[in-house]
Write a protein that holds these residues in place. Structure first.
Motif, PDB file in Angstrom:
ATOM      1  N   ALA A   1      -9.557  14.882  -4.262  1.00  0.00           N
ATOM      2  CA  ALA A   1     -10.660  15.959  -4.799  1.00  0.00           C
ATOM      3  C   ALA A   1     -11.559  14.989  -5.872  1.00  0.00           C
ATOM      4  O   ALA A   1     -12.679  15.524  -5.991  1.00  0.00           O
ATOM      5  CB  ALA A   1     -10.242  17.190  -4.874  1.00  0.00           C
ATOM      6  N   ILE A   2     -10.604  14.556  -6.852  1.00  0.00           N
ATOM      7  CA  ILE A   2     -11.346  14.041  -7.913  1.00  0.00           C
ATOM      8  C   ILE A   2     -11.053  12.481  -7.850  1.00  0.00           C
ATOM      9  O   ILE A   2     -10.170  12.072  -8.099  1.00  0.00           O
ATOM     10  CB  ILE A   2     -10.968  14.833  -9.071  1.00  0.00           C
TER      11      ILE A   2
ATOM     12  N   TRP B   1      -5.702  20.394  -7.825  1.00  0.00           N
ATOM     13  CA  TRP B   1      -6.492  20.110  -6.738  1.00  0.00           C
ATOM     14  C   TRP B   1      -5.897  18.736  -5.938  1.00  0.00           C
ATOM     15  O   TRP B   1      -5.125  18.257  -6.602  1.00  0.00           O
ATOM     16  CB  TRP B   1      -7.894  19.920  -7.306  1.00  0.00           C
TER      17      TRP B   1
ATOM     18  N   GLU C   1     -14.861  20.037  -1.906  1.00  0.00           N
ATOM     19  CA  GLU C   1     -13.617  19.822  -0.934  1.00  0.00           C
ATOM     20  C   GLU C   1     -12.980  21.382  -0.466  1.00  0.00           C
ATOM     21  O   GLU C   1     -12.053  21.443   0.454  1.00  0.00           O
ATOM     22  CB  GLU C   1     -12.596  19.025  -1.707  1.00  0.00           C
TER      23      GLU C   1
ATOM     24  N   HIS D   1     -17.802  15.376 -11.121  1.00  0.00           N
ATOM     25  CA  HIS D   1     -16.581  15.469 -10.456  1.00  0.00           C
ATOM     26  C   HIS D   1     -16.073  16.905 -10.276  1.00  0.00           C
ATOM     27  O   HIS D   1     -15.487  16.833  -8.859  1.00  0.00           O
ATOM     28  CB  HIS D   1     -15.495  14.951 -11.341  1.00  0.00           C
ATOM     29  N   THR D   2     -16.442  17.764 -11.086  1.00  0.00           N
ATOM     30  CA  THR D   2     -16.088  19.050 -10.651  1.00  0.00           C
ATOM     31  C   THR D   2     -16.859  19.414  -9.618  1.00  0.00           C
ATOM     32  O   THR D   2     -16.182  20.313  -8.572  1.00  0.00           O
ATOM     33  CB  THR D   2     -16.031  19.929 -11.739  1.00  0.00           C
TER      34      THR D   2
ATOM     35  N   ARG E   1      -7.571  22.003 -12.760  1.00  0.00           N
ATOM     36  CA  ARG E   1      -7.829  20.795 -11.785  1.00  0.00           C
ATOM     37  C   ARG E   1      -6.605  19.971 -11.473  1.00  0.00           C
ATOM     38  O   ARG E   1      -6.579  19.370 -10.485  1.00  0.00           O
ATOM     39  CB  ARG E   1      -8.894  20.024 -12.581  1.00  0.00           C
TER      40      ARG E   1
ATOM     41  N   GLN F   1     -18.073  17.720  -7.115  1.00  0.00           N
ATOM     42  CA  GLN F   1     -17.461  17.069  -5.912  1.00  0.00           C
ATOM     43  C   GLN F   1     -16.319  17.870  -5.618  1.00  0.00           C
ATOM     44  O   GLN F   1     -15.969  17.847  -4.273  1.00  0.00           O
ATOM     45  CB  GLN F   1     -17.088  15.611  -6.291  1.00  0.00           C
ATOM     46  N   ALA F   2     -15.502  18.133  -6.257  1.00  0.00           N
ATOM     47  CA  ALA F   2     -13.947  18.876  -5.997  1.00  0.00           C
ATOM     48  C   ALA F   2     -14.388  20.179  -5.406  1.00  0.00           C
ATOM     49  O   ALA F   2     -13.806  20.445  -4.432  1.00  0.00           O
ATOM     50  CB  ALA F   2     -13.188  18.757  -7.452  1.00  0.00           C
TER      51      ALA F   2
END
Length: 116
Positions: free
Chosen positions: A18-19, A14, A82, A75-76, A11, A78-79
């Protein structure tokens, strides 16, 4: 990966946007409350992609499972949205594995959401 492509290895690699970071004391940005319906609707809209296969998989997972995810998983997810369509296709349809076990666990849940 192609040159310049993002990776799901960790993460930390990223893009910073993204987060989204939560502020201390918040109740979670994905909880339903005033203003949250529109945020959730925007996230659902982002599940619509340029590839029909991704549309079906992501929208089905979002509608069936998103509310059950932890804040970290949300959140993951959502990322993941992206990422460009070819990368999402590689992870979700072609079965490319992520080196991050948490990301891979979420990818597995998304992959099997249509056919448990």
């Amino acid at each position: 990966l192609t040159p310049g492509a993002r990776s799901l290895r960790s993460r930390s690699s990223w893009p910073s946007g993204a987060i989204d970071e939560r502020t201390e004391g918040s109740h979670g940005e994905f909880e339903i409350g005033p203003g949250q319906d529109s945020r959730r609707a925007r996230l659902r809209w982002r599940c619509r992609r340029g590839m029909r296969e991704l549309d079906v998989l992501l929208i089905h997972f979002f509608e069936a499972s998103f509310d059950k995810l932890s804040e970290t998983e949300k959140h993951t997810f959502q990322a993941l949205l992206e990422l460009p369509d070819p990368e999402l296709q590689a992870y979700l349809i072609a079965g490319r594995a992520s080196e991050d076990p948490d990301v891979e666990a979420l990818l597995g849940r998304i992959r099997t959401s249509l056919h448990p």
